[in-house]
Enzyme design. Structure first.
Site, short mmCIF file in Angstrom:
data_model
loop_
_atom_site.label_atom_id
_atom_site.label_comp_id
_atom_site.label_asym_id
_atom_site.label_seq_id
_atom_site.Cartn_x
_atom_site.Cartn_y
_atom_site.Cartn_z
N GLU A 52 0.85 -1.20 0.00
CA GLU A 52 0.00 0.00 0.00
C GLU A 52 0.88 1.25 0.00
OE1 GLU A 52 -2.12 -0.87 3.57
OE2 GLU A 52 -3.00 -2.67 2.68
N HIS A 98 -0.13 1.52 15.82
CA HIS A 98 1.04 1.94 15.04
C HIS A 98 2.29 1.75 15.88
CE1 HIS A 98 -2.41 4.05 13.25
NE2 HIS A 98 -1.76 3.97 12.11
N LEU A 128 -6.05 -2.12 -0.88
CA LEU A 128 -5.85 -2.16 0.57
C LEU A 128 -6.23 -3.53 1.15
CD1 LEU A 128 -7.08 0.73 2.90
CD2 LEU A 128 -6.34 -1.51 3.67
N SER A 129 -5.34 -4.48 0.99
CA SER A 129 -5.63 -5.82 1.50
C SER A 129 -4.32 -6.52 1.80
CB SER A 129 -6.41 -6.61 0.44
OG SER A 129 -6.45 -7.97 0.81
N GLU A 130 -4.07 -6.74 3.07
CA GLU A 130 -2.82 -7.38 3.46
C GLU A 130 -2.79 -8.84 3.06
OE1 GLU A 130 -4.50 -5.23 5.25
OE2 GLU A 130 -3.03 -3.61 5.31
N PRO A 190 -4.50 -9.43 8.98
CA PRO A 190 -5.30 -10.02 7.90
C PRO A 190 -4.47 -10.96 7.02
CG PRO A 190 -5.72 -7.67 8.05
CD PRO A 190 -4.55 -7.96 8.98
N ASP A 196 1.21 -3.65 12.78
CA ASP A 196 -0.09 -3.71 13.44
C ASP A 196 -1.20 -4.12 12.46
OD1 ASP A 196 0.65 -1.60 15.98
OD2 ASP A 196 1.75 -1.38 14.12
N ILE A 230 -0.73 -6.39 9.99
CA ILE A 230 -0.30 -7.62 9.32
C ILE A 230 -1.29 -8.76 9.54
CG2 ILE A 230 1.08 -8.70 11.17
CD1 ILE A 230 3.31 -9.08 9.01
N GLN A 268 2.28 -1.97 5.69
CA GLN A 268 2.52 -0.57 6.08
C GLN A 268 2.91 -0.38 7.55
OE1 GLN A 268 -0.67 2.68 5.54
NE2 GLN A 268 0.48 2.61 3.63
N PHE A 269 2.24 -1.11 8.42
CA PHE A 269 2.59 -1.17 9.84
C PHE A 269 2.40 -2.63 10.26
CE2 PHE A 269 1.55 3.28 9.44
CZ PHE A 269 2.38 3.93 10.33
C1 LIG Z 1 -5.60 -3.21 7.72
C2 LIG Z 1 -5.00 -1.87 7.50
N1 LIG Z 1 -4.10 -1.70 6.53
C3 LIG Z 1 -3.53 -0.50 6.32
C4 LIG Z 1 -3.85 0.56 7.09
C5 LIG Z 1 -3.19 1.92 6.87
N2 LIG Z 1 -4.19 2.85 6.34
C6 LIG Z 1 -4.87 3.66 7.16
S1 LIG Z 1 -6.04 4.50 6.38
C7 LIG Z 1 -5.64 3.82 4.88
C8 LIG Z 1 -6.41 4.20 3.67
C9 LIG Z 1 -7.88 4.06 3.86
O1 LIG Z 1 -8.55 4.51 2.74
P1 LIG Z 1 -10.13 4.54 2.67
O2 LIG Z 1 -10.69 3.25 3.13
O3 LIG Z 1 -10.51 5.00 1.33
O4 LIG Z 1 -10.54 5.61 3.77
P2 LIG Z 1 -10.20 7.17 3.81
O5 LIG Z 1 -8.93 7.29 4.57
O6 LIG Z 1 -10.09 7.68 2.43
O7 LIG Z 1 -11.32 7.79 4.56
C10 LIG Z 1 -4.59 2.93 5.04
C11 LIG Z 1 -3.94 2.19 3.95
C12 LIG Z 1 -4.79 0.35 8.11
N3 LIG Z 1 -5.17 1.33 8.93
N4 LIG Z 1 -5.34 -0.86 8.30
#
Ligand SMILES: Cc1ncc(C[n+]2csc(CCOP(=O)(O)OP(=O)(O)O)c2C)c(N)n1
Ligand SMILES: [Mg+2]
Lengths: 371, 324
Positions: free
Chosen positions: B29, B129, B58-60, B89, B85, B87, B82-83
């Site tokens: 991501e 985080h 966005l899918s681990e 999934p 935390d 991991i 990304q973190f």
């Molecule tokens: C499982 C997971 N992976 C990665 C992240 C890091 N992260 C936080 S917000 C985000 C993007 C989220 O995008 P969206 O669902 O479109 O929501 P928006 O922030 O645009 O409101 C990511 C990758 C996380 N919080 N949880």
């Protein structure tokens, strides 16, 4: 399935196609007030973050209609499973802005005792479930709460909020699938703001729309102009009505835009052209609602100013109040992990307390922490 | 030699390996256009293009599952979570799939994949985080777990991880990301997986740590030195496989061991090290083996600095074992 964009106010290129919901003038003005308060809170909180007075913030800038308009279609008995970008829901359901600020300061008045990062609120008194950072988790939980409502034969609904990026998570699939199979009274609100941090919509799905995904789970999917608060309300109201009489879940895709960075840690200019923001600035949800209210003679200039002044005052007082409160006691770190502490925790706390008393541990970010 | 932060050293390692081996691809991501939320892959998307540096949905589980498929097919994927935390999934893909592929296919199929992920506290990131989940993964035969504590080791160990024939979970301490700068060899620089590093030699007590806690031990050791206590510090560097020989040799010399880790105390990897010392070095021990750790609570936001082991608490443990 119709994927026409639901619009009440109309917009350049989007014809109005839905009548305004029948809301009393007080209700309309209350929604407007919460949108303004949310906007001002956002602005102030980002500044507090820049000044180092709070550690982090997630702006909702531009998405006020999307989350507040949907939540306005619920009753107090309904349950909310929000994401981190929906602060207006708590305000709309009666939580004071000061309570949000105590949480952002992570102080001892924050009833979650500074355990989570700012904006990760939890308010059981308004049936708003604790927000977590891991993406998508709330979606399956909302489906479960809705299943429980159905099992208990209670006429409530669960609503959950998530972004476009979140539709790629495992729990999006699981949540919609469960709600579909069990015909649970669950409203899924995908706030499609075009971005998941730096990843644009087309990097998230090859589907033409998010709403189209509903079909695969056997539920209606609707698309709505997410910056048109009345359209958002109307779409949610209809979904809620269906859910309450046993007709199961709905997926609502609100088309909106993340005007700010992803969070206070993000610099969006590194990956997206700021020009797109100019286009969306013309569709600002608060400006549009204001113009609509004025056109209907429901909001006078003086009244609008009075609303803003009151919000400003409330915010100023809230910040002053939150700044005054010190950090939570160290002992609270060991509370609420379990219903009762384990012997290991007791021992760890006793050792830590002793070390703190003897001044062995370095001072924390707020200076000395109370024991 | 150029001076680099750990972020820069990781970036350098990725670039070196991508230039050398066309099979190496990055996915995760925000790793492409943005260059990663911490900047570890900055500039790589520009240099190598979207086929080799992929911004994923966005899918681990998708990221790790796809990386496994790529590895099976013959690519050498470096996935970023990304973190750490986030991991979980992907836990199933890592633990049930990547780690067991060689075994269950009779050695026919292998997964030479690296998963990079930031760990630990130090950025005021609260529960999600800040976690240090190395122990969950150390409990998985078939998976290697590497945790560098310096920029130079980060580069050397990352190159070794990418070239390793088995899946490697490469955990990067955020506490060190930008706080420590040092000289890092240009170009080729491989640090063998499975070898601990003696950070400081001493005769009185052995401090055993990894990641962000190595620096804390160095600070504590400096303080202890002023008080006439001579600490040896071992940076474990690779949790799995563990370099028992270096640890045992040190503890047999000093007769005392203090193990420092950020994760909650119960079930942390330091417990495993303690057990090894009890099994193999008990005759040499002059005092109980102590652990200085995070607490049995989620990682707190406001109270972060109290939660994290710091030099004061480490020194306390050192005094305890010395005076035992
Ligand atoms: C499982 C997971 N992976 C990665 C992240 C890091 N992260 C936080 S917000 C985000 C993007 C989220 O995008 P969206 O669902 O479109 O929501 P928006 O922030 O645009 O409101 C990511 C990758 C996380 N919080 N949880
Ligand atoms: Mg989004």
């Amino acid at each position: 399935m119709s994927l026409e964009l639901i619009s009440v106010m109309g917009d350049a290129g989007v014809p109005a196609n839905t009548p305004a919901p029948s809301l009393a003038p007080e209700q309309l003005l209350e929604i407007y007030r919460v949108m303004v308060l949310t906007r001002l809170l956002d602005d102030r909180a980002m500044k507090l973050q820049r000044q180092g007075r709070i550690g982090f913030y997630v702006p909702a800038l531009g998405q006020e209609a999307s989350h507040i308009g949907t939540a306005a279609a619920l009753t107090a008995d309904d349950w909310v499973f929000p994401s981190y970008r929906d602060p207006g829901i708590a305000l709309l359901r009666g939580v004071g802005v000061v309570e949000l600020l105590h949480q952002c300061y992570g102080n001892s008045t924050d009833h979650t005792l500074g355990r989570q990062m700012p904006v990760h609120y939890s308010f059981k008194k308004i049936r708003l479930v604790s927000i977590s950072s891991p993406i998508g988790t709330q979606i399956a939980q909302a489906a479960g709460a809705a299943m429980a409502m159905k099992i208990r034969k209670e006429p409530h609904v669960a609503i959950t909020y998530f972004g476009d990026g979140s539709t790629s998570s495992n729990d999006f699939h699981a949540g919609l699938n469960f709600a579909g199979v069990f015909a649970a009274p669950c409203i899924f609100v995908c706030e499609n703001n075009g971005w998941a941090i730096s990843v644009p919509l087309e990097g998230q799905t090859a589907s033409a729309t998010m709403a189209a995904k509903a079909e695969a789970y056997g539920m209606p999917g609707v698309r709505v102009d997410g910056n048109d608060v009345l359209a958002v309300y109307a779409a949610t109201h209809e979904a809620v009505e269906r859910a309450r009489v046993g007709h199961g879940p709905t997926l609502i895709e609100t088309i909106t835009f993340r005007m700010g960075g992803h969070s206070s840690s993000d610099d969006a200019s590194r990956y997206r052209d700021p020009k797109v923001c100019e286009i969306w600035a013309k569709r600002d949800p608060i400006d549009r609602f204001k113009a609509w209210l004025e056109g209907k003679k429901l909001l006078k200039v003086a009244q609008e100013q009075a609303i803003r002044d009151r919000c400003e005052q409330e915010l100023k007082e809230a910040i002053d109040a939150a700044e005054k409160v010190g950090p939570p006691a160290v002992s609270t770190m060991f509370d609420d992990v379990y219903a009762t502490r384990t012997t290991q925790q007791d021992e760890q706390w006793a050792e830590l307390k002793d070390a703190l008393k003897r001044g062995v541990v370095a001072k924390g970010h707020h200076g000395e922490f109370p024991l | 030699m150029p001076v680099m932060t750990m972020v820069e050293a990781i970036n350098d390692a990725l670039r070196v390996e991508m230039r050398r081996d066309p099979r190496v691809v990055l996915l995760g991501e925000d790793v492409g256009v943005k260059g990663g939320v911490f900047g570890c892959s900055a500039g790589l998307w520009k240099e190598f293009g979207g086929d080799r540096v992929m911004d994923t949905p966005l899918s681990e589980s998708g990221i790790v599952g796809a990386a496994i498929g790529m590895a099976l097919y013959g690519l050498v994927p470096v996935a970023e979570i990304q973190f750490s935390d986030f991991i979980y999934p992907a836990f199933d893909q890592i633990v049930s799939e990547a780690a067991k592929m060689r075994y269950r296919s009779g050695g026919e199929y292998t997964v030479p994949m690296t998963i990079r992920t930031p760990i630990g506290g130090g950025i005021r990131g609260g529960h999600y985080h800040s976690q240090s989940p190395e122990a969950y993964f150390a409990h998985t035969p078939g998976l290697k777990v590497v945790v560098p504590s310096t920029p130079s080791d980060a580069k050397g160990l990352l190159l070794a991880s990418i070239r390793d024939p088995d899946p490697v979970l490469f955990m990067e301490p955020k506490l060190v990301y930008r706080t420590l700068k040092e000289e890092v060899p240009e170009g080729e620089h491989v640090v063998e997986i499975g070898k601990a590093r003696v950070v400081r030699s001493g005769k009185d007590v052995t401090l055993i740590a990894w990641g962000g806690m190595v620096g804390m031990c160095e600070k504590a050791a400096a303080k202890c030195a002023e008080e006439g206590i001579d600490c040896e510090i071992i940076d474990v560097r690779t949790i799995v496989p563990l370099d028992e020989a270096t640890i045992l040799e040190s503890v047999k010399k000093t007769g005392r061991a203090v193990i420092v880790y950020e994760a909650p105390k119960t079930g942390g990897f330091g417990g495993e090290i303690s057990a090894i010392l009890a099994e193999k070095a008990i005759e040499w021990l002059e005092a109980p083996i102590l652990r200085v750790t995070g607490f049995d609570t989620p990682f707190p936001y406001t109270l972060e600095s109290v939660y994290l082991p710091e030099p004061g608490r480490i020194r306390e443990a050192v005094l305890k074992v010395v005076r035992f």
